[in-house]
Design an enzyme around this catalytic site. Structure first.
Site, short mmCIF file in Angstrom:
data_model
loop_
_atom_site.label_atom_id
_atom_site.label_comp_id
_atom_site.label_asym_id
_atom_site.label_seq_id
_atom_site.Cartn_x
_atom_site.Cartn_y
_atom_site.Cartn_z
N ARG A 25 -32.93 -8.28 27.74
CA ARG A 25 -32.23 -8.69 28.96
C ARG A 25 -31.97 -10.19 28.99
O ARG A 25 -30.93 -10.64 29.49
CB ARG A 25 -33.02 -8.22 30.19
CG ARG A 25 -32.94 -6.70 30.37
CD ARG A 25 -34.10 -6.17 31.22
NE ARG A 25 -33.95 -4.76 31.55
CZ ARG A 25 -34.26 -3.75 30.72
NH1 ARG A 25 -34.72 -4.03 29.49
NH2 ARG A 25 -34.11 -2.50 31.10
N ASP A 34 -43.95 4.55 27.41
CA ASP A 34 -43.99 4.14 26.01
C ASP A 34 -45.42 4.10 25.45
O ASP A 34 -45.60 4.04 24.23
CB ASP A 34 -43.34 2.77 25.84
CG ASP A 34 -41.83 2.83 25.97
OD1 ASP A 34 -41.26 3.90 25.70
OD2 ASP A 34 -41.22 1.82 26.35
N LYS A 37 -36.86 10.18 23.04
CA LYS A 37 -37.12 8.81 22.55
C LYS A 37 -36.65 8.71 21.10
O LYS A 37 -35.82 9.50 20.65
CB LYS A 37 -38.61 8.50 22.71
CG LYS A 37 -39.05 8.33 24.16
CD LYS A 37 -38.51 7.06 24.76
CE LYS A 37 -39.04 6.79 26.14
NZ LYS A 37 -38.54 5.50 26.68
N SER A 69 -35.37 6.54 34.55
CA SER A 69 -34.99 5.73 33.39
C SER A 69 -34.51 4.35 33.82
O SER A 69 -33.48 4.22 34.47
CB SER A 69 -33.88 6.44 32.59
OG SER A 69 -33.37 5.58 31.59
N LYS A 121 -40.32 -6.53 24.66
CA LYS A 121 -39.04 -6.08 24.12
C LYS A 121 -37.99 -5.92 25.21
O LYS A 121 -36.84 -6.35 25.06
CB LYS A 121 -39.25 -4.76 23.36
CG LYS A 121 -38.00 -4.26 22.61
CD LYS A 121 -38.37 -3.33 21.47
CE LYS A 121 -38.79 -1.96 21.96
NZ LYS A 121 -37.62 -1.09 22.26
N ARG A 164 -29.66 10.57 20.10
CA ARG A 164 -30.24 10.35 21.42
C ARG A 164 -29.14 10.41 22.49
O ARG A 164 -28.04 9.89 22.29
CB ARG A 164 -30.96 8.99 21.48
CG ARG A 164 -32.14 8.92 20.52
CD ARG A 164 -32.82 7.57 20.55
NE ARG A 164 -33.49 7.33 21.81
CZ ARG A 164 -34.16 6.21 22.09
NH1 ARG A 164 -34.22 5.24 21.19
NH2 ARG A 164 -34.75 6.06 23.26
N GLY A 204 -32.28 2.05 21.35
CA GLY A 204 -31.81 2.75 22.53
C GLY A 204 -31.54 1.80 23.68
O GLY A 204 -30.60 2.00 24.46
N GLN A 210 -33.37 2.24 31.76
CA GLN A 210 -32.16 1.96 30.98
C GLN A 210 -30.92 2.44 31.71
O GLN A 210 -29.90 1.74 31.72
CB GLN A 210 -32.27 2.62 29.61
CG GLN A 210 -33.33 2.01 28.71
CD GLN A 210 -33.44 2.72 27.37
OE1 GLN A 210 -32.74 3.69 27.11
NE2 GLN A 210 -34.32 2.24 26.51
#
Length: 429
Positions: A28, A316, A343, A168, A23, A123, A95, A170
């Site tokens: 990306r 995760d 999450k 993180s 994922k 979130r 997210g 992200q």
């Protein structure tokens, strides 16, 4: 909403499957393919709901993206060709889409509004918005930009030197995306390395990027150039079958072409510490990412302690690791995982609630959980909390429960693993 009733099985799990594409890498690949000059073909792309949110966002900005056989084709014309969308960008429950796209949108020369479903709207986005504002971004929204929906007035950004306050990938990626558009040099420093798919793929697309340990530096000097991408199997999806093979007696499952990026393989380290039988074969590097086949066989498991630097490498997978711990002898302790609180749901509370419903001895803590094994799981009616990983964990738990398991809603599984139950049937037959 789709209620699901599952029964325990009385035979081993056996077979060979290929889990869907990763994922994180799929997101990306779409983003960089859309920003690059030329045509990018993405093979083994995950067409789950989350990744399709990213696809639709760029289609709304004028990028042709379509299916061609087994590939997703992205006809990029460079960053300057992106157009202002004529409607708000909807990110659903994703997210990853929201945090990565906010970093990019902050530096594009037009206005956008981004929104999501009720879960995503709760979130926190301030972890991304705050460093972007240091770069000059103009972002507004609920809680001064802490929550979606957000309005983003794209502007010329300035590079910064930023140390991540949270573990993180992200957040790191959002700042690097902004740095790709910013004047000067942007440097991101991590105390603990998180998944590095962004850095690997930026190099593949020929960005001006360097990495030195846990420090990454990027400039806007190079135009991205299209390249073909093969997306490895998602180890986060594979984790559910790794766990199933490890806890259903006499089982043996092989998973083909799974991504083995060292920033993502914490689940394998934990399984090894628990005493699981794991064989890795056919390893090779494809597009800067290590892939290989994983074979896992049933064995007696023992409790472990999980904390510190390994947490970002398995964040995760903690829900299914908690399930493994219910079948291990001794007490498993998970610490330093407070990121789970933000999450798709509060995964610490959700995992504790669901596994308690099965009869497990589990206690939620502020930053993790304590699980005492070995427990006989009982059939139960459980909530998936509208969280794909909680739903799949519950489905795997049903394999060894002593009665029927009812999951209130399994529709969230389509976010990351649309064919999950098809693959489960393959190894059950």
């Amino acid at each position: 909403m789709s209620k699901l009733v599952l029964s325990p099985i009385s035979r081993p799990l056996e077979g060979i499957i290929e889990v869907p594409g990763d994922k994180s890498i799929s997101h990306r690949a779409v983003i960089f393919g859309a920003l690059a000059e030329g045509t990018t073909k993405v093979t083994h792309f995950l067409d789950g709901e989350d990744c399709m949110r990213t696809v639709r966002a760029f289609q709304n900005m004028g990028v042709p993206i379509f299916r061609e056989g087994d590939s997703l084709v992205i006809e990029g014309k460079g960053i300057s060709a992106l157009k202002e969308p004529n409607e708000p960008l909807y990110f659903g429950n994703s997210g990853t889409t929201s945090r990565l796209m906010i970093g990019l949108l902050a530096g594009l020369p037009f206005f956008t509004t981004a929104w999501g479903d009720p879960s995503l709207s709760n979130r926190p986005m301030d972890r991304v918005v705050l460093p972007l504002k240091e770069m000059g971004a103009v972002i507004d929204g609920r809680g001064q930009g802490s929550y979606l929906p957000l309005s983003i007035r794209g502007t010329k950004l300035q590079g910064i030197d930023y140390t991540l306050p949270v573990k993180s990938a992200q957040v790191k990626s959002a700042v690097l995306f902004a740095g790709l558009l910013a004047e000067g040099t942007t440097t991101v420093r991590e105390k603990t390395q998180t998944r590095n798919h962004t850095e690997n793929m930026l190099k593949a697309f020929r960005a001006d990027i360097t990495t030195d340990g846990n420090t990454t530096t990027i400039t806007n000097k190079n135009e991205l150039q299209a390249t073909d991408i093969y997306v490895p199997g998602d180890i986060s999806s594979a984790a559910f079958f790794l766990a199933a093979a490890a806890i259903v007696p006499d089982s043996r499952i092989t998973l083909k072409n799974v991504g083995l990026n060292p920033t993502r393989t914490g689940i394998l380290d934990v399984l090894n510490k628990m005493g699981a039988e794991i064989e890795i074969s056919n390893q090779e590097e494809v597009g800067g990412e290590l892939i290989g086949d994983l074979t896992v066989a049933y064995t007696a498991l023992r409790a472990v302690e999980i904390q510190g630097d390994i947490i970002p490498r398995l964040i995760d997978e903690i829900p299914v690791i908690a399930l493994l711990a219910t079948q291990a002898e001794g007490t498993t302790v998970i610490r330093d995982a407070e990121e789970l609180r933000v999450k798709e749901t509060d995964r610490i509370a959700a995992v504790a609630d669901v596994l308690s419903s099965f009869g497990a001895d589990i206690e939620a803590t502020e930053d993790g959980m304590i699980i005492k094994g070995k427990s006989q799981l009982s059939g139960s009616a459980v909530s998936a909390y509208n969280d794909h990983r909680i739903a799949m964990m519950s489905a795997v738990a049903s394999l060894i429960a002593d009665g029927e398991v009812t999951i209130d809603d399994d529709s969230s599984i389509a976010i990351s693993y649309p064919g999950f139950f098809d693959d489960l049937k393959k190894v059950m037959n």
